[in-house]
Design an enzyme around this catalytic site. Structure first.
Site, PDB file in Angstrom:
ATOM      1  N   LYS A  87       0.861  -1.192   0.000  1.00  0.00           N
ATOM      2  CA  LYS A  87       0.000   0.000   0.000  1.00  0.00           C
ATOM      3  C   LYS A  87       0.894   1.239   0.000  1.00  0.00           C
ATOM      4  CE  LYS A  87      -4.322   1.136   2.359  1.00  0.00           C
ATOM      5  NZ  LYS A  87      -5.015   1.021   3.636  1.00  0.00           N
TER       6      LYS A  87
HETATM    7  C1  E4P Z   1      -8.280   2.130   3.521  1.00  0.00           C
HETATM    8  O1  E4P Z   1      -7.604   1.210   3.135  1.00  0.00           O
HETATM    9  C2  E4P Z   1      -8.192   2.730   4.847  1.00  0.00           C
HETATM   10  O2  E4P Z   1      -7.579   1.801   5.716  1.00  0.00           O
HETATM   11  C3  E4P Z   1      -9.502   3.048   5.471  1.00  0.00           C
HETATM   12  O3  E4P Z   1     -10.589   2.624   4.694  1.00  0.00           O
HETATM   13  C4  E4P Z   1      -9.614   4.394   6.077  1.00  0.00           C
HETATM   14  O4  E4P Z   1     -10.891   4.511   6.675  1.00  0.00           O
HETATM   15  P1  E4P Z   1     -11.253   5.650   7.746  1.00  0.00           P
HETATM   16  O5  E4P Z   1     -11.521   6.918   6.996  1.00  0.00           O
HETATM   17  O6  E4P Z   1     -12.482   5.119   8.419  1.00  0.00           O
HETATM   18  O7  E4P Z   1     -10.059   5.777   8.664  1.00  0.00           O
END
Ligand code: E4P
Length: 221
Positions: A87
């Site tokens: 990522k």
């Molecule tokens: C995506 O991969 C992120 O980990 C995640 O969806 C972020 O979500 P949040 O806005 O609830 O922190």
């Protein structure tokens, strides 16, 4: 549509896996910290533990922010387990790293995407997944699902293979709306996935079926 779970909690990942509808996992540094996972070795062991539960893509986020370090860290993460997807944040160095990983056959997830232009760059760089954060857009009075729709149009116009991974999903309606506009994947909290099971008419209907079955059985006896 594929369902990923957005957590680093092993118990929640196991619970989602037991539902029989889980296709993968996404994590981020905040989610790892929430589980109290810190230190390079500990973090990497945790990724392997997740990969041993779910036979699907598991996103592991780089902490490095410059190209050379992202490449080094990403290659180390990818070597941990075949399920790992590296990522990478949507930055200039991140896009260069996406291109590098794509050339080496390492799968990637471009994170922190908030605009169609950023999603276009990620696809051009060969990202495997792009993660538009719909909940965080909704939080600032901007339509997150509309972003998914716009990216879908752009990717279809040019037949980009990058999969649209709707992220920052907050509730079951987000999942439904993302499915309607053609997201390839939704990464969700466990609560949003389990909420899809429930409908009061299902509960009432099943109670009635079972009551009628018991009644018929008692009359026959
Ligand atoms: C995506 O991969 C992120 O980990 C995640 O969806 C972020 O979500 P949040 O806005 O609830 O922190």
């Amino acid at each position: 549509m594929k369902f990923f779970i957005d957590t680093a909690s092993l118990s929640q990942i196991k619970e989602a896996q037991d539902l029989g509808v889980l296709d993968g996992v996404t994590t981020n540094p905040s989610l790892m910290a929430k589980e109290g996972i810190s230190g390079e070795d500990r973090v990497r062991r945790h990724y392997v533990d997740i990969c041993n539960i779910v036979d699907g893509p598991v996103s592991a986020e780089v902490i490095a922010t410059d190209f050379a370090d992202m490449v080094r860290e990403g290659e180390e993460l990818a070597a941990l387990h075949p399920n790992i997807v590296v990522k990478v944040p949507m930055t200039r160095d991140g896009v260069k790293a996406l291109k590098h990983f794509s050339g080496k056959g390492i799968r990637t997830n471009c994170t922190l995407v908030f605009s169609p232009g950023q999603a276009l760059l990620a696809a051009k760089a060969g990202a495997t997944f792009v993660s538009p954060f719909i909940g965080r857009l909704d939080d600032v009075s901007t339509d997150g699902v509309a972003l998914i729709e716009s990216i879908r149009t752009i990717y279809d116009n040019y037949s980009y293979a990058t999969e649209i991974l709707a992220a920052s999903v907050r509730h079951p309606m987000h999942i439904i709306q993302c499915a309607e506009v053609g997201a390839d994947v939704a990464t969700c909290p466990l609560s949003a996935i389990t909420a899809l099971f429930d409908h009061p008419l299902t509960t009432i209907g099943l109670e009635k079926f079972l009551a009628d079955h018991r009644k018929a059985a008692s009359v026959k006896a």
